[in-house]
Structure formats: C-alpha cells, structure tokens
Design a protein around this motif. Sequence first.
Motif, PDB file in Angstrom:
ATOM      1  N   ALA A 174      -1.530  11.219   8.169  1.00 46.14           N
ATOM      2  CA  ALA A 174      -0.505  10.244   7.793  1.00 46.14           C
ATOM      3  C   ALA A 174      -0.271  10.190   6.281  1.00 46.14           C
ATOM      4  O   ALA A 174       0.864  10.098   5.834  1.00 46.14           O
ATOM      5  CB  ALA A 174      -0.870   8.863   8.321  1.00 46.14           C
ATOM      6  N   GLY A 175      -1.322  10.251   5.482  1.00 48.08           N
ATOM      7  CA  GLY A 175      -1.153  10.185   4.032  1.00 48.08           C
ATOM      8  C   GLY A 175      -0.342  11.345   3.495  1.00 48.08           C
ATOM      9  O   GLY A 175       0.567  11.172   2.683  1.00 48.08           O
ATOM     10  N   GLN A 176      -0.658  12.531   3.958  1.00 49.32           N
ATOM     11  CA  GLN A 176       0.083  13.710   3.517  1.00 49.32           C
ATOM     12  C   GLN A 176       1.527  13.645   4.005  1.00 49.32           C
ATOM     13  O   GLN A 176       2.456  13.971   3.265  1.00 49.32           O
ATOM     14  CB  GLN A 176      -0.592  14.970   4.031  1.00 49.32           C
ATOM     15  N   ALA A 177       1.731  13.222   5.242  1.00 46.71           N
ATOM     16  CA  ALA A 177       3.093  13.119   5.776  1.00 46.71           C
ATOM     17  C   ALA A 177       3.912  12.123   4.963  1.00 46.71           C
ATOM     18  O   ALA A 177       5.087  12.359   4.696  1.00 46.71           O
ATOM     19  CB  ALA A 177       3.060  12.711   7.245  1.00 46.71           C
ATOM     20  N   ARG A 178       3.301  11.019   4.561  1.00 50.97           N
ATOM     21  CA  ARG A 178       4.020  10.030   3.739  1.00 50.97           C
ATOM     22  C   ARG A 178       4.429  10.621   2.399  1.00 50.97           C
ATOM     23  O   ARG A 178       5.515  10.354   1.902  1.00 50.97           O
ATOM     24  CB  ARG A 178       3.158   8.790   3.538  1.00 50.97           C
ATOM     25  N   ARG A 179       3.558  11.431   1.807  1.00 50.34           N
ATOM     26  CA  ARG A 179       3.891  12.049   0.515  1.00 50.34           C
ATOM     27  C   ARG A 179       5.019  13.071   0.670  1.00 50.34           C
ATOM     28  O   ARG A 179       5.910  13.153  -0.175  1.00 50.34           O
ATOM     29  CB  ARG A 179       2.639  12.675  -0.110  1.00 50.34           C
ATOM     30  N   VAL A 180       4.995  13.831   1.760  1.00 44.43           N
ATOM     31  CA  VAL A 180       6.078  14.798   2.002  1.00 44.43           C
ATOM     32  C   VAL A 180       7.374  14.042   2.263  1.00 44.43           C
ATOM     33  O   VAL A 180       8.436  14.427   1.758  1.00 44.43           O
ATOM     34  CB  VAL A 180       5.722  15.749   3.170  1.00 44.43           C
ATOM     35  N   LEU A 181       7.305  12.962   3.029  1.00 40.31           N
ATOM     36  CA  LEU A 181       8.498  12.142   3.265  1.00 40.31           C
ATOM     37  C   LEU A 181       9.020  11.583   1.947  1.00 40.31           C
ATOM     38  O   LEU A 181      10.229  11.602   1.701  1.00 40.31           O
ATOM     39  CB  LEU A 181       8.188  11.010   4.248  1.00 40.31           C
ATOM     40  N   ALA A 182       8.124  11.128   1.074  1.00 42.25           N
ATOM     41  CA  ALA A 182       8.549  10.618  -0.233  1.00 42.25           C
ATOM     42  C   ALA A 182       9.228  11.714  -1.050  1.00 42.25           C
ATOM     43  O   ALA A 182      10.264  11.476  -1.693  1.00 42.25           O
ATOM     44  CB  ALA A 182       7.356  10.038  -0.996  1.00 42.25           C
ATOM     45  N   ALA A 183       8.682  12.926  -1.034  1.00 41.09           N
ATOM     46  CA  ALA A 183       9.300  14.046  -1.766  1.00 41.09           C
ATOM     47  C   ALA A 183      10.679  14.347  -1.203  1.00 41.09           C
ATOM     48  O   ALA A 183      11.637  14.591  -1.964  1.00 41.09           O
ATOM     49  CB  ALA A 183       8.403  15.279  -1.698  1.00 41.09           C
ATOM     50  N   ALA A 184      10.800  14.324   0.120  1.00 40.00           N
ATOM     51  CA  ALA A 184      12.110  14.577   0.737  1.00 40.00           C
ATOM     52  C   ALA A 184      13.096  13.470   0.381  1.00 40.00           C
ATOM     53  O   ALA A 184      14.259  13.748   0.052  1.00 40.00           O
ATOM     54  CB  ALA A 184      11.962  14.702   2.252  1.00 40.00           C
TER      55      ALA A 184
END
Length: 184
Positions: free
Chosen positions: A73-83
Amino acid sequence: MTPDEHHVDPQVLARARARVLGAPSQPAADPVPPGLTAASDGDRVWLLPAWPDGATPALLEEYDTAPMPLDRAGQARRVLAAALRCCWTRPDDAPWPSGDAQVTDVLEVYAGMSRGDADLARRWATGELRRLADTGWLLVDETAGTVRTGPRTALWHEDTLASLRDLLRRLPAPPASRPEAAAP
C-alpha cells in the motif's frame, strides 16, 4: 425457501463486484445499476461502489472491506502520488477527469521521490501502475504510453483535497514541465 431468502441487497452485491473487478466501464447511455455511482468523462461511464455515508477508508479497513486491497500500500500510494503530480496539472480543479501524462514522466517523478537504484524504482513503479489501473485509481494506455487519473478519484470529496494538493506541490516536477525540458 422463499425468493426473498435468496435476495442479495444490490448495493452489497455492487460493492463486492467492484472489489473483485475494479471499476468496469460502459457506454454513457447505459443505465447505472443500483448500488453504484457513475464517474463519466464524456463518452464512457465507470461504475463505482456507492459506499455508505461516513464510511471513511479507515472505517472500511477496520471492517476488512477496504475498497482497494493492495499488497504494498505505501508504494502504491507513492506511485499514485507521482501519477497525480503528472496528470492533475490543474490542482485547483477536480482530479477527475484529468489530462494524459506520459508514463515515462510518472516513472521519473517516482524515481525522484525514491532513494536508491532509480532503475529498480522505475520497474517497481511500472508494476504498481498496472495494479492501480486494475483497481480504477488510474487509467493506463500502454500502447500510447500514457496515464491519467482513474474514475475512483471522482469520488474524492472537495473538502478532503487540500492536503493532497499541498503534498503534490512538494513533489518533484514532471520532466515535461521542467524549464530545462523546454530548452532547445
């Protein structure tokens, strides 16, 4: 058994389908089934579960009904933030629907947020982009190499976006918007 004993609440069924299938889309002219909310970008409508009023992500997780189960979840949130940093170019507007951004720009922003091996970070982020697309948080067109916000972002209430806007302004700028990218 009576027919009522086999009846499943359409809203419960819709939420279960959305958890399993992500956010299916349909032509805008088709009716929206009960228990679902429609997020439209004009031609298509994405079907999203209508969560009960007051059902925050924390409350949903507490009852093991999180709308988007994630392995990392933490990594997915960071990728979502980058997107979001790349796609949501007008943060004073709503995040849905956004414009398209290049996947390579999203990967660069993510790599700029990460420590360590940038190539490894890009590979991890590519997998997370696919998972976020599978769950309706992003729409990825792999053929065109583009990404945009997904229909689930249409459910974000305006009063919850201020801290997200502040966070996105602190992230690295996408390569396409950096001054050196515009130089000949």
